[in-house]
Design an enzyme around this catalytic site. Sequence first.
Site, PDB file in Angstrom:
ATOM      1  N   GLU A  40      46.235 -11.405  45.482  1.00  7.62           N
ATOM      2  CA  GLU A  40      45.553 -10.215  44.936  1.00  7.62           C
ATOM      3  C   GLU A  40      45.045  -9.312  46.043  1.00  7.62           C
ATOM      4  O   GLU A  40      44.424  -9.781  47.004  1.00  7.62           O
ATOM      5  CB  GLU A  40      44.380 -10.676  44.041  1.00  7.62           C
ATOM      6  CG  GLU A  40      43.582  -9.511  43.468  1.00  7.62           C
ATOM      7  CD  GLU A  40      42.667  -9.876  42.315  1.00  7.62           C
ATOM      8  OE1 GLU A  40      42.708 -11.030  41.838  1.00  7.62           O
ATOM      9  OE2 GLU A  40      41.917  -8.981  41.882  1.00  7.62           O
TER      10      GLU A  40
ATOM     11  N   ASP B 159      42.979 -20.470  34.129  1.00 10.22           N
ATOM     12  CA  ASP B 159      42.076 -20.537  35.286  1.00 10.22           C
ATOM     13  C   ASP B 159      41.095 -21.684  35.143  1.00 10.22           C
ATOM     14  O   ASP B 159      40.570 -21.935  34.042  1.00 10.22           O
ATOM     15  CB  ASP B 159      41.242 -19.249  35.363  1.00 10.22           C
ATOM     16  CG  ASP B 159      41.877 -18.179  36.224  1.00 10.22           C
ATOM     17  OD1 ASP B 159      42.738 -18.518  37.062  1.00 10.22           O
ATOM     18  OD2 ASP B 159      41.510 -16.999  36.055  1.00 10.22           O
TER      19      ASP B 159
ATOM     20  N   GLU C  32      41.149 -20.818  42.900  1.00  4.01           N
ATOM     21  CA  GLU C  32      41.040 -19.788  43.929  1.00  4.01           C
ATOM     22  C   GLU C  32      40.602 -20.395  45.251  1.00  4.01           C
ATOM     23  O   GLU C  32      39.605 -21.133  45.285  1.00  4.01           O
ATOM     24  CB  GLU C  32      40.007 -18.738  43.512  1.00  4.01           C
ATOM     25  CG  GLU C  32      40.352 -18.005  42.236  1.00  4.01           C
ATOM     26  CD  GLU C  32      39.341 -16.908  41.894  1.00  4.01           C
ATOM     27  OE1 GLU C  32      38.412 -16.660  42.685  1.00  4.01           O
ATOM     28  OE2 GLU C  32      39.504 -16.294  40.826  1.00  4.01           O
TER      29      GLU C  32
ATOM     30  N   ASP D 228      39.919 -16.040  34.097  1.00  3.84           N
ATOM     31  CA  ASP D 228      38.466 -16.030  33.914  1.00  3.84           C
ATOM     32  C   ASP D 228      37.944 -14.586  33.968  1.00  3.84           C
ATOM     33  O   ASP D 228      36.740 -14.354  33.798  1.00  3.84           O
ATOM     34  CB  ASP D 228      37.762 -16.958  34.909  1.00  3.84           C
ATOM     35  CG  ASP D 228      38.039 -16.618  36.356  1.00  3.84           C
ATOM     36  OD1 ASP D 228      38.816 -15.676  36.619  1.00  3.84           O
ATOM     37  OD2 ASP D 228      37.475 -17.292  37.240  1.00  3.84           O
ATOM     38  N   SER D 229      38.854 -13.621  34.122  1.00  4.68           N
ATOM     39  CA  SER D 229      38.488 -12.208  33.922  1.00  4.68           C
ATOM     40  C   SER D 229      37.961 -12.007  32.504  1.00  4.68           C
ATOM     41  O   SER D 229      37.389 -10.961  32.205  1.00  4.68           O
ATOM     42  CB  SER D 229      39.692 -11.294  34.190  1.00  4.68           C
ATOM     43  OG  SER D 229      40.822 -11.729  33.456  1.00  4.68           O
TER      44      SER D 229
ATOM     45  N   LYS E  12      45.132 -22.583  37.490  1.00  8.84           N
ATOM     46  CA  LYS E  12      44.991 -21.727  38.680  1.00  8.84           C
ATOM     47  C   LYS E  12      43.599 -21.933  39.261  1.00  8.84           C
ATOM     48  O   LYS E  12      42.611 -21.962  38.524  1.00  8.84           O
ATOM     49  CB  LYS E  12      45.217 -20.260  38.322  1.00  8.84           C
ATOM     50  CG  LYS E  12      44.989 -19.319  39.510  1.00  8.84           C
ATOM     51  CD  LYS E  12      45.598 -17.949  39.295  1.00  8.84           C
ATOM     52  CE  LYS E  12      44.810 -17.006  38.439  1.00  8.84           C
ATOM     53  NZ  LYS E  12      43.467 -16.645  38.934  1.00  8.84           N
TER      54      LYS E  12
HETATM   55  O1  KIV Z   1      41.243 -13.852  35.986  1.00  7.67           O
HETATM   56  C1  KIV Z   1      42.189 -13.072  36.117  1.00  7.67           C
HETATM   57  O2  KIV Z   1      42.467 -12.228  35.265  1.00  7.67           O
HETATM   58  C2  KIV Z   1      42.981 -13.149  37.334  1.00  7.67           C
HETATM   59  C3  KIV Z   1      43.964 -12.052  37.578  1.00  7.67           C
HETATM   60  C4  KIV Z   1      43.254 -10.851  38.076  1.00  7.67           C
HETATM   61  C5  KIV Z   1      45.050 -12.461  38.511  1.00  7.67           C
HETATM   62  O3  KIV Z   1      42.821 -14.046  38.101  1.00  7.67           O
END
Ligand code: KIV
Length: 269
Positions: A179, A82, A112, A43-44, A110
């Site tokens: 992280e 994510d 968090e 989600d970056s 994924k």
């Molecule tokens: O969203 C993302 O790119 C991430 C990485 C920084 C691990 O979660």
Amino acid sequence: MTSLSDLRRFKVENRKFSCLTCYDSSMAKAMEVAKVDTILIGDSLGMTMQGHDSTLPVTIEDMVYHTTCVSRANRYAMIIADLPFASYASPHDALLNAKKVMQAGAQMVKIEGGAWLSETVQLLTRHGVPVCVHLGLTPQSVNVFGGYKVQAKTRQAADALLDDCQQLVDAGAALFVLECVPAQMGKEVAERFSQTPVIGIGAGADTDGQVLVVQDMLGLTQGRIARFVRNFMIEQSGANAIIDAIQAYHHAVIEQQFPAIEHTFQIEL
Ligand code: KIV
């Protein structure tokens, strides 16, 4: 195609593995050519693709769109997607949204957080969705942390994180992303959970895999660059510079040349 059992085998064999974020088909194809082991549709993308200041505005529809783009073009890497901010507030929501990204081509989701996600991990796993849990600095909680800061800097905080990991493993977590934690923390988590591979980003050299945001390792990110980033583009020239940089990253990870000491947080716990 790389699978979760390959990652587990890599861990047993101490063969490190590579992961990069990816959001589009052309980069996904470049990563297939470079044989990157795992891809994260992170989600970056809220920052790298959409220009936001954080990951918070990203929606499940955005994740589905980018997962479709990536999965069409890469048949080699294991694809992790994510679940975005507040899309897994209940186990039921998590399952509905995991279904969307899995049907778009992800092989794993994924999320968090910590031990409070145990019920969610259990439900997803029971329904055939392998779960990666992201701990340490979790960007969706940036407003709780008050910024992007190194986590688990004391023995007490490190023990709490280990306890979270244990409960998540007991619930069925199949992979961790750690992280921005001291290198010693990365080592302790990777050693403690022999069946659960750990991917680090700013978590030292002893995790089983490494991940970077692709724009960071290609030198495209402007402004403040995190300590754990290495620019692999700087060493390249020629027509295939992007693929060469991605390949150089993959080799540096598996040959244990990245991360070096200057990319890690050396804090005694
Ligand atoms: O969203 C993302 O790119 C991430 C990485 C920084 C691990 O979660």
